[in-house]
Design an enzyme around this catalytic site. Structure first.
Site, PDB file in Angstrom:
ATOM      1  N   SER A  15       0.831  -1.206   0.000  1.00 54.42           N
ATOM      2  CA  SER A  15       0.000   0.000   0.000  1.00 54.42           C
ATOM      3  C   SER A  15       0.864   1.253   0.000  1.00 54.42           C
ATOM      4  CB  SER A  15      -0.923   0.024   1.231  1.00 54.42           C
ATOM      5  OG  SER A  15      -0.160   0.148   2.416  1.00 54.42           O
ATOM      6  N   LEU A  17       3.129   4.463  -0.097  1.00 57.32           N
ATOM      7  CA  LEU A  17       4.433   4.797  -0.660  1.00 57.32           C
ATOM      8  C   LEU A  17       5.189   3.542  -1.091  1.00 57.32           C
ATOM      9  CD1 LEU A  17       5.581   7.595   1.824  1.00 57.32           C
ATOM     10  CD2 LEU A  17       4.238   7.801  -0.282  1.00 57.32           C
ATOM     11  N   ASP A  36       4.845  -7.632   3.337  1.00 55.16           N
ATOM     12  CA  ASP A  36       3.756  -6.914   3.990  1.00 55.16           C
ATOM     13  C   ASP A  36       2.933  -7.906   4.805  1.00 55.16           C
ATOM     14  OD1 ASP A  36       2.497  -3.876   3.090  1.00 55.16           O
ATOM     15  OD2 ASP A  36       1.229  -5.164   4.315  1.00 55.16           O
ATOM     16  N   ASP A  59       6.055  -9.807   8.981  1.00 56.06           N
ATOM     17  CA  ASP A  59       5.782  -8.963  10.144  1.00 56.06           C
ATOM     18  C   ASP A  59       7.117  -8.425  10.640  1.00 56.06           C
ATOM     19  OD1 ASP A  59       5.128  -7.804  12.540  1.00 56.06           O
ATOM     20  OD2 ASP A  59       4.318  -9.612  13.477  1.00 56.06           O
ATOM     21  N   VAL A  60       7.347  -7.126  10.478  1.00 58.46           N
ATOM     22  CA  VAL A  60       8.651  -6.566  10.835  1.00 58.46           C
ATOM     23  C   VAL A  60       8.900  -6.552  12.335  1.00 58.46           C
ATOM     24  CG1 VAL A  60       8.844  -5.169   8.738  1.00 58.46           C
ATOM     25  CG2 VAL A  60       7.818  -4.172  10.799  1.00 58.46           C
ATOM     26  N   SER A 154      11.000  10.706   8.001  1.00 60.60           N
ATOM     27  CA  SER A 154       9.863  11.627   7.919  1.00 60.60           C
ATOM     28  C   SER A 154      10.351  13.025   8.272  1.00 60.60           C
ATOM     29  CB  SER A 154       8.768  11.206   8.911  1.00 60.60           C
ATOM     30  OG  SER A 154       7.806  12.230   9.072  1.00 60.60           O
ATOM     31  N   TYR A 167       6.787   8.925  17.264  1.00 58.99           N
ATOM     32  CA  TYR A 167       7.037   8.885  15.829  1.00 58.99           C
ATOM     33  C   TYR A 167       8.333   9.622  15.480  1.00 58.99           C
ATOM     34  CZ  TYR A 167       5.900   9.080  10.820  1.00 58.99           C
ATOM     35  OH  TYR A 167       5.925   8.938   9.459  1.00 58.99           O
ATOM     36  N   PHE A 200       2.221  13.141   2.516  1.00 57.01           N
ATOM     37  CA  PHE A 200       2.004  12.407   1.270  1.00 57.01           C
ATOM     38  C   PHE A 200       0.721  11.602   1.392  1.00 57.01           C
ATOM     39  CE2 PHE A 200       6.106  13.608  -0.064  1.00 57.01           C
ATOM     40  CZ  PHE A 200       6.275  13.247  -1.393  1.00 57.01           C
TER      41      PHE A 200
END
Length: 262
Positions: A15, A17, A36, A59-60, A154, A167, A200
């Protein structure tokens, strides 16, 4: 590095980016291993790209899940004769919360750990395990390049807003590891580039209220709009193809500097 005939791993590739990066790489003649959690979306993308892409559940947050997906991607790259040449780590989450809420209750450490574990630990775990394979491929070109790591930070790494402690911490750490990682990997001919986007269009921003979105768009200097995933993917493609991009974090933000709050 030429993308054509090479394989790249894209985490979060089902999904937003990440998906745009998958499409851009395939358009340039490369192959993509999509990592993903969303198998339905991932398989749907694969259908549209035919033999250019393959989906792997990943799964990271799980070292073993990452290891299994990488083994599958490496085996697939050998079967297709398209060597693994890079990793684009685009999986990420955000759980906004202030240090103290309106009732004076402290930030949840569980929420903090979740964001940092996905955005930072998940990134380094994916990268470190992939590197064992990247370092073994045959170097190519006059500079004997083996591959490239592209991480996603980011603009919150530089000017995080109210409620973005978790974040910003995770994305700031990603930017901080870019140069030392590039220096570690120089001897292997592997580059490291980080892209730091602002607003974005993505799955993460789709849940924003109209008020929040308008506030962020107003902070953009030019253009006065959210970036499009394809514009992000264009820069990622440059990160792959332009060998002089190394050890750098590039802001992709329309000269935006985020306000303290909405």
């Amino acid at each position: 590095m030429k993308i054509n005939g090479q394989t790249f791993i894209v985490s979060g590739g089902a999904s937003g980016l990440g998906k745009a990066c998958v499409e851009e790489i395939c358009k340039a003649g490369g192959k993509v291993a999509i990592f993903d959690m969303n198998e339905e979306s991932g398989q749907e993308i694969v259908k549209g790209l035919s033999s250019s892409a393959k989906f792997f559940v990943c799964d990271v947050l799980s070292t073993e899940s990452i290891a299994s997906a990488i083994r599958g991607a490496v085996d697939w790259s050998r079967e297709t004769g398209s060597p693994l040449r890079g990793v684009i780590s685009a999986a990420g989450v955000a759980t906004p919360a202030t240090m103290l809420d309106r009732h004076g209750k402290a930030l949840s450490l569980d929420d903090f750990d979740f964001v940092v574990n996905v955005n930072l630990r998940g990134t380094i775990d994916l990268v470190r395990q992939s590197l064992e394979h990247l370092a073994q491929v045959e170097p190519i070109g006059p500079d004997s390049e083996r591959g490239v790591i592209i991480m996603v930070a980011s603009s919150a790494a530089f000017d995080g807003q109210k409620g973005q402690v978790s974040y910003s911490a995770s994305k700031g750490a990603v930017t901080a590891m870019t140069l030392p990682m590039a220096r570690d990997l120089a001897r292997y001919g592997i580059r490291v580039v980080t892209v730091a986007p602002s607003l974005f269009d993505s799955r993460m921003t789709s849940v924003m209220s109209d008020k929040v979105r308008k506030s962020l768009e107003d902070a953009m200097e030019f253009p006065k709009r959210a970036g499009q995933p394809a514009e992000f993917a264009q820069l990622v493609r440059q990160g792959i193809e332009n060998i002089m991009l190394n050890g750098v974090t590039i802001r992709l933000d329309g000269a935006m500097r985020m306000p303290s709050k909405m």
